[in-house]
Design a protein around this motif. Structure first.
Motif: not given
Length: 365
Positions: A340-351
């Motif tokens: 975790x966390x999951x990452x959205x496919x459109x941006x491919x990025x999460x903070x």
């Protein structure tokens, strides 16, 4: 193989084997630009290997003290028959790759496949801003769209290439008068600003399923990296559900001098950012690094310490990095999707901040 894959023979027909180029007019506002479509004749076999470290001797037996059959050079591609245990005195790894002509020390050979694809002629309607792709052939030559080169790895590089398993962002698709389809690659994260064109057959679009979290219903997850044994384990509660050999920070440089800043930081950490692809660079002249398209990156300490995919060596089980945790592409992908966390496919990025993400514990012994 993807259902959209095409045969290697068909690929070579459209990719123009050899050193010839094709003219792609009115791209990037330069009607006189020539775009090289050089695609090597890779061996025909299910499993291949790419020489990823300078000159490598091909041995008669899986023994570094046996006689040389020949010498292979960086980016030579060989048929990978099997991996065997051999002899390299005073080295930790004793793995060799058997080829039809002899044996190669495995640390210098990247496992690859040659899986060209039927290229798309336009970006997917689900995301018209671009798409994530993975290099699915041993390597592909690229052409710089906006010279001069900015990235250190490009300067003085006569044959810039992307390699099997690298992940890239494509934001444009063009077809030249000869029918060749080109993908424009523009790195989203960590980029120096270089933009490239790559033959579409060499790049496989990632599906939304490849971003889906693995076992998200399990909350008690921990990644344990052991720098002594060079291993990575994934735990659900007290149960180890995944194990991999990795390469953590090398505490010594090529001359044997101690470099404490290259050590992977011991202790508990939490993943604070995940990027499906990032351009990583750092260090100093002579001891620095500059690598594009590093896939399945999970940052857990400081500004740049991460678990990530590795395409430039196959020496897992031995410290090799500048502090990160080098992993095989399939292992880095598992960690990326399982944590975790999951990452959205459109941006491919999460903070994420705080302790809501998966913990990464680096231990010794």
């Amino acid at each position: 193989m993807s259902p959209d894959s095409i045969s290697r023979r068909e690929f070579c027909k459209v990719a123009m084997v050899g050193l010839g180029g094709v003219l792609l007019p009115n791209v990037a506002g330069d009607p006189g630009r020539h775009w090289a479509a050089r695609q090597a004749e890779f061996p025909q076999a299910e499993r291949l290997g790419r020489v990823c470290a300078g000159n490598v001797p091909l041995k008669k037996r899986p023994d570094m003290e046996s006689s040389d059959v020949s010498t292979l050079y960086e980016d030579d591609v060989i048929v990978w028959l099997r991996e065997v245990v051999g002899s390299r005195p005073l080295w930790n790894s004793q793995r060799f790759i058997e080829t039809p002509d002899g044996f190669l020390y495995a640390a210098n050979i990247q496992p690859v496949r040659n899986l060209p694809n039927q290229p798309l002629e336009e970006l997917p309607p689900t995301n018209d801003k671009g798409m994530w792709v993975e290099v699915s052939v041993p390597y592909a030559d690229l052409t710089l769209d906006n010279p001069p080169p900015r990235s250190p790895w490009l300067k003085g590089n006569l044959h810039p290439r992307v390699y099997y398993s690298q992940i890239l962002w494509v934001d444009q698709i063009k077809k030249d008068p000869g029918g060749q389809i080109w993908y424009r690659v523009k790195e989203l994260y960590g980029s120096y600003g270089d933009i490239f064109w790559v033959p579409g057959e060499a790049l496989r679009p990632l599906s939304a399923d490849e971003f889906e979290p693995i076992r998200p219903e399990i909350e008690d997850k921990t990644v344990v990296v052991n720098v002594t044994y060079q291993t990575l384990s994934c735990y659900e509660g007290k149960d180890e559900i995944y194990f991999a050999r990795v390469s953590t920070g090398a505490k010594f440089d090529a001359q044997g001098n101690p470099v404490e800043k290259w050590s992977t930081p011991v202790g508990p950490h939490h993943i604070w950012r995940k990027m499906v692809s990032v351009h990583m660079s750092g260090g100093t002249t002579g001891g620095g690094y500059d690598l594009p398209g590093i896939g399945w990156t999970s940052l857990f300490s400081g500004n740049g310490v991460a678990i990530h995919s590795t395409f430039w060596h196959n020496n897992f089980g031995v410290p090799m990095s500048h502090g990160c945790v080098n992993a095989r592409p399939q292992d880095a992908e598992f960690v990326f999707r399982w944590t975790a966390p999951a990452v959205p496919a459109d941006t491919g990025d999460v903070t994420i901040s705080g302790t809501a993400s998966t913990q990464v514990v680096v231990v010794e012994g």
